[in-house]
Design an enzyme around this catalytic site. Sequence first.
Site, PDB file in Angstrom:
ATOM      1  N   GLY A  40      21.370   3.082  -2.512  1.00  0.00           N
ATOM      2  CA  GLY A  40      21.370   2.842  -1.065  1.00  0.00           C
ATOM      3  C   GLY A  40      20.981   1.421  -0.727  1.00  0.00           C
ATOM      4  N   LYS A  70      16.296   8.688  -9.776  1.00  0.00           N
ATOM      5  CA  LYS A  70      16.901   7.351  -9.786  1.00  0.00           C
ATOM      6  C   LYS A  70      16.096   6.423 -10.682  1.00  0.00           C
ATOM      7  CE  LYS A  70      16.831   6.900  -5.202  1.00  0.00           C
ATOM      8  NZ  LYS A  70      16.790   8.213  -4.549  1.00  0.00           N
ATOM      9  N   THR A  71      14.858   6.254 -10.342  1.00  0.00           N
ATOM     10  CA  THR A  71      14.013   5.259 -11.017  1.00  0.00           C
ATOM     11  C   THR A  71      13.081   5.864 -12.054  1.00  0.00           C
ATOM     12  OG1 THR A  71      12.391   5.478  -9.249  1.00  0.00           O
ATOM     13  CG2 THR A  71      14.042   3.756  -9.002  1.00  0.00           C
ATOM     14  N   LYS A 141      -0.903  -0.699 -10.684  1.00  0.00           N
ATOM     15  CA  LYS A 141      -1.772  -0.618 -11.867  1.00  0.00           C
ATOM     16  C   LYS A 141      -1.661  -1.883 -12.712  1.00  0.00           C
ATOM     17  CE  LYS A 141      -2.749   2.048 -16.035  1.00  0.00           C
ATOM     18  NZ  LYS A 141      -2.585   3.322 -16.766  1.00  0.00           N
ATOM     19  N   HIS A 281     -19.711   5.298  30.773  1.00  0.00           N
ATOM     20  CA  HIS A 281     -20.345   5.485  29.466  1.00  0.00           C
ATOM     21  C   HIS A 281     -19.962   6.828  28.860  1.00  0.00           C
ATOM     22  CE1 HIS A 281     -23.725   2.392  30.502  1.00  0.00           C
ATOM     23  NE2 HIS A 281     -22.546   1.836  30.304  1.00  0.00           N
ATOM     24  N   GLU A 341     -13.624  -1.164  35.270  1.00  0.00           N
ATOM     25  CA  GLU A 341     -13.230  -1.726  33.977  1.00  0.00           C
ATOM     26  C   GLU A 341     -11.806  -1.344  33.591  1.00  0.00           C
ATOM     27  OE1 GLU A 341     -14.563  -3.476  31.398  1.00  0.00           O
ATOM     28  OE2 GLU A 341     -16.629  -3.825  32.049  1.00  0.00           O
TER      29      GLU A 341
END
Length: 536
Positions: A40, A70-71, A141, A281, A341
Site C-alpha cells: 500500500g 507482510k513484514t 530496541k 473554584h 474567567e
Amino acid sequence: MENSFRKVRNALISVSNTEKIDSFARILQENSIEIIATRGTYKALQDAGIKSKRLEEIVKYPEMIDGRVKTLQPEIFSGILARRIESHLSQLKEEAIDPIDMVVCNFYPFEKMVSRKDITHSELIENIDIGGPSLVRAASKNSDYVTVVPSPKFYDQVSMELMNNNGSTSLELRRSLAHAAFGIVSSYDIAIYAGLQRFTGLNQNFPERIFISAERFEDTRYGENPDQKASIYKVEGYRGMANWTQISGEKKSFNNYLDIGGAYEILEGFEAYPAAATVKHGHISGFAFGSNLAEAYKLAHSCDSEADFGGSVVLNREVDVDAARLIGKNSEVSDESIYTEIVIAPSYTSEALEILKSKQKKKMRLMLAQDSTDYPYNVKLLEGVLLVQDSVDYTNHLDRNSLSYPTKVKVDDTTLNKLLAAWEIVRKIESNGIVVADGKTSDGELTHFWTYGVASFRKRNGATKIALDNAGDRAKGAVVASDGFFPVKDSIDMLARAGVKAVIQPGGSIRDDTVIEAANQFGIGMVFTHTRAFKH
C-alpha cells in the site's frame, strides 16, 4: 559508542496513515537513502512520483493471507535487530540480508474504527495491526543503530536532522524516538484492550485490569501554585475537555482546567430547559433554568453574585446577544456585570461572540463544548491506589414511585417538582451538600428554577447554615435538598427558622423519627428518596 551519528542508507516504510509521507520520502531521496515499501505504501509513493523498492524484492516470501503477513519475516527483523558488530554483520552477509537503518511505520487505525457505530466484530479484528507494532518495537530496541519514525509528527524533526548531518541521525535523537515509539505501541495495545472491552461488553463493569493511556495535550504556565509544574493530558479514545475548542481569550491555566473540569456535567439532565450555572473554584455558586438563556444566567448569577467574581459560566444553549450583554464585566459601565474567567457553551451567535470578545480587554476565555466525556469510570489516584467506580448518569432521574412522604404535611405537585430539581443539583456538589432553591410553574409544570444557596461542609448542619446564610430572607417559602440524611434535627430547626417550606433527603438515619417529628412540629413537608447522592 565512538560516533553517535550513524548514516542512514535505507529505510523501510510501512504506513497506514500516508499523511505527509510523500514529502518525507523526498527528503530521504535527497539524502540518497534507499526506500523499501510495503504494497500500500509503495503505491502511495509511486502515485507521488517517488521511487522505492517493493518489500517483495528483499524477502523470500511475498505478502500472504490477504496481507496479514507482510513484514513478519526473518529478512526484515534480522536486518532491523542486528547490532552493527562483526558477529551480527557476518551472519547477515552469509544470508544475503542487508541491515535496515530506518523504520518508518504507523498502524492500522484501530482507535478510529472502534468508534464507528456500524463496525462489525470481524472488521474490528482486521484492524488490529500485528506487523507494524512489531517493526516499531524491533527498531526501538536497536536504537543504538536504527532510527524509528513511529508517527508523522516526527517527520519534520527527522528531516531536519538528516539535512543538517548529511543523511545521518544522532544517538540522542534515535533514543528519544525509541522512547516515544514504545509509548505509542503501549498506547495502541491499551486502545485494543479497552476498545474490545467496550465493543464486546466483556467485563463491562470492572475488568481485571484498567489501563489509562493519555497523551500530553497542553503545558500550562504552572500548576495550582507557581512553584508547581503542570501539563494537561488527553485520555486517548474518549471525548473530554481536550475536544472543546477555545475560540477567544488567554490560554487556560491549570486552575482553569480544574474549575471547568466538572462544570459541564452540572447541566446534564436539564436538556429540556435553557440552563446556566456559575462555578467558582470547581464549586457551583448558582444554577437556574428559565424561558431563555439570558433569564437563566441572571437567575443563576443572583444566587451568589459575589462568589461569581473570577468564576466560570456554563450554558446549554447557543449564546445570543441578550445573554452576551449580561455575561462578563461591561467596561466603564456601572451595572451588575462581573469579571468572568471562562464561558462554556455549545455555540455562539456571531453578534454575541463579538460582544463577549470585546469585554475584559479581550482576555475572557470563550469555549465551545458540545459533548461531555464518554469515559465510563470515575477514577481517583490516591497514594498509589486507583479508586474506580461507575460514572454517575445524571440523565437518570429519581423514580417518583420510589419516593415516600413521612411527614403530616404532604407536598403538592408544584413543590415536589421544585424538590426534584433541587435534588438534581445537590447530587452534583461535594458532600455534605445542601441546596436552597425555588421556582415557578405553569399548568403544574416547572418552567423556572433557581438556587438561593449552595453549600458543602464537613458537618451537615454547617452546610445548612452556609446555604441559609447565602439565601438570607429568600429562604422563606423555598425548598431544600440534602445529599445525605439528616442525622439530628438541628438542621431542621434552622430550616424552620428560615421559613423553608419543604425538604428532600435520603432518609435512613437511626434518628429519622426525631427529624420527622421536628418537621411535623414546624409544618415542613418532607420527602424521602431512599437513595443518597454523596460526591467526594
